[in-house]
Design an enzyme around this catalytic site. Structure first.
Site, PDB file in Angstrom:
ATOM      1  N   VAL A 134       0.840  -1.196   0.000  1.00 20.86           N
ATOM      2  CA  VAL A 134       0.000   0.000   0.000  1.00 20.86           C
ATOM      3  C   VAL A 134       0.872   1.242   0.000  1.00 20.86           C
ATOM      4  O   VAL A 134       1.744   1.416   0.860  1.00 20.86           O
ATOM      5  CB  VAL A 134      -0.934   0.048   1.240  1.00 20.86           C
ATOM      6  CG1 VAL A 134      -1.806   1.294   1.204  1.00 20.86           C
ATOM      7  CG2 VAL A 134      -1.801  -1.201   1.301  1.00 20.86           C
ATOM      8  N   ASP A 203      -7.537  -1.321  -7.902  1.00 18.73           N
ATOM      9  CA  ASP A 203      -6.281  -1.206  -7.165  1.00 18.73           C
ATOM     10  C   ASP A 203      -6.496  -0.521  -5.812  1.00 18.73           C
ATOM     11  O   ASP A 203      -6.048  -1.001  -4.776  1.00 18.73           O
ATOM     12  CB  ASP A 203      -5.266  -0.426  -8.009  1.00 18.73           C
ATOM     13  CG  ASP A 203      -3.964  -0.165  -7.279  1.00 18.73           C
ATOM     14  OD1 ASP A 203      -3.094  -1.045  -7.285  1.00 18.73           O
ATOM     15  OD2 ASP A 203      -3.817   0.938  -6.711  1.00 18.73           O
ATOM     16  N   LYS A 207      -6.286  -1.889  -1.628  1.00 21.41           N
ATOM     17  CA  LYS A 207      -5.540  -1.182  -0.593  1.00 21.41           C
ATOM     18  C   LYS A 207      -6.460  -0.737   0.544  1.00 21.41           C
ATOM     19  O   LYS A 207      -6.076  -0.770   1.722  1.00 21.41           O
ATOM     20  CB  LYS A 207      -4.825   0.015  -1.212  1.00 21.41           C
ATOM     21  CG  LYS A 207      -3.755  -0.392  -2.223  1.00 21.41           C
ATOM     22  CD  LYS A 207      -3.232   0.786  -3.024  1.00 21.41           C
ATOM     23  CE  LYS A 207      -2.209   0.340  -4.047  1.00 21.41           C
ATOM     24  NZ  LYS A 207      -1.751   1.442  -4.923  1.00 21.41           N
TER      25      LYS A 207
END
Length: 430
Positions: A134, A203, A207
């Protein structure tokens, strides 16, 4: 006194990030040894294409048999930077079974099956570290699960995808449309040939799941995260945002409910005031804003992707894991003691900015206001502009459950005087 026998590291993947990890391990070998208390040796590198030139990596270390590498038994740390679900998951669990700790940058796997990986690590007495999963080089995972372990975190809100931030920043500062800004991002290497994972929020959602799990000590999987991409954001949306003293960012938002009984995790475009620290995050940078009871408001900022920044986070984890092995200890494992439920998006309380195309005639505003009132949504401000029988109506609401706002929009679409809903966007950070 430094131990002379080296700690052995196996590298799975030698692409943009993996090659940087190998380079730093070689060029900074003396410094790393001094910081750890023992030399660190790159013992093998598993790749799919062995014929590809990889500067700085000895040919004798290259192998295509990743399974054999992690099963060797003399490996101390396996670094997984190949991504994806399989074979990464099997390789990681195999590494644990054969006495190795793992450093991973695999956000997709951690978001989907972090609990399983933690359980495997604990079962075999090994470490699982993943700072690089992350926000690239930004120290974020370790502060959340170690530095703030004694505090109560209530909210984590951030820009965790550099591609989308670059695109939205260009739309804001240059007036470019989405397609034009995406083309520029692609030409500069910020966007992949297929940018779907970035621009559709996949994406960032992975995270968000990781951050929510750590922040709230509960299990949050990728499927629990509400996701909305930013491909429908227009120049007109930015014009409206500027009129409100705002800009637009794709945000990952993880919140604890006011009563503390549940949590939410979501990713979507949002208007945020220019006075908010996240509004000034430019280009492809990432930033995460954390709100905690005792610590107050904290912001973590820096490059969120790229070979060198991500490798920096990986090396930091390698140092931590190697120190643990020398001390015959392990770092923090999974903390999911709260077992809080994850609420649906409909239960989230937000504000909305709604732009409507309406007929320019008396009574339209009253009709629209009635729909909002019938759904229990209070209006904050209204702007109306009309010409030649057509008009635009911009409504900004007070905070209300998302389900009520969604119901309001559906009812507005059914009004004869509403020609269309030009845009809908949430307003955050106030």
């Amino acid at each position: 006194m430094m131990r002379t026998r080296p700690l052995k590291v196996a590298l799975l993947g030698c692409g943009v990030v993996g090659s940087e990890v190998a380079r730093i391990m070689t060029t900074h070998a003396d410094d790393l040894a001094a910081r750890i208390g023992a030399p660190v040796e790159l013992a093998g590198v598993a790749v799919r294409r062995p014929d590809k030139v990889r500067g700085g990596v000895p040919a004798e270390l290259i192998t295509t048999d990743a399974t054999a590498l992690v099963k060797r038994g003399d490996i101390d740390v396996v670094v997984e930077v190949i991504g994806g679900i399989e074979p990464a998951r099997t390789l990681i669990t195999t590494a644990f079974e054969h006495g190795a700790s793992v450093v991973s940058a695999n956000k997709a796997l951690l978001a989907q099956d972090g609990a399983g990986l933690y359980a495997a690590a604990q079962r075999h007495g090994q470490d699982l570290y993943y700072e690089a999963a992350v926000a690239g080089a930004i120290p974020l995972i370790r502060p959340l699960r170690e530095s703030l372990a004694g505090d109560k975190i209530n909210r984590v809100m951030g820009i965790v995808n550099g591609t989308t931030n670059f695109i939205l920043d260009k739309m804001d500062t240059s007036g470019a449309g989405y397609s034009e800004a995406l083309d520029e991002a692609t030409a500069l290497g910020y966007a992949e040939a297929d940018p779907t994972a970035d621009v559709e929020g996949f994406d960032a959602a992975a995270k968000a799941a990781i951050l929510a799990g750590i922040a709230f000590h509960t299990r949050v999987r990728l499927d629990d995260v509400y996701r909305e991409g930013m491909t429908e954001v227009t120049a007109a949306d930015f014009a409206s945002a500027k009129q409100m003293g705002c800009t637009i960012k794709l945000l990952a938002i993880c919140e604890r409910a006011a009563d503390g009984a549940s949590v939410t995790a979501r990713v979507h475009p949002a208007m945020i005031p220019l006075s908010h620290p996240l509004a000034s995050v430019r280009e492809a940078y990432n930033a995460v804003f954390v709100e905690a009871d005792a610590a107050g408001q904290l912001m973590f900022y820096g490059p969120g992707a790229g070979g060198s920044p991500t490798a920096s986070a990986v090396l930091g984890d390698i140092v931590a894991v190697c120190r643990n092995r020398l001390n015959e200890a392990t770092g923090p494992g999974e903390s999911a003691y709260t077992q809080l439920p994850v609420s649906s998006m409909g239960e989230v309380v937000t504000r909305y900015h709604i732009s409507l195309d309406v007929a320019d005639k008396p009574g339209v505003l009253a009709q629209v206001a009635t729909v909002f009132a019938e759904h229990g949504v209070s209006i904050d401000t209204v702007r109306q502009k009309g010409k030649d029988g057509e008009a635009s109506l911009v409504v900004v609401t007070h905070r209300a459950p998302d389900a009520a706002l969604s119901g309001t929009v559906e009812a507005l679409r059914k009004l004869d005087t509403v020609r269309g809903v030009a845009s809908i966007m949430r307003v955050e950070g106030e």
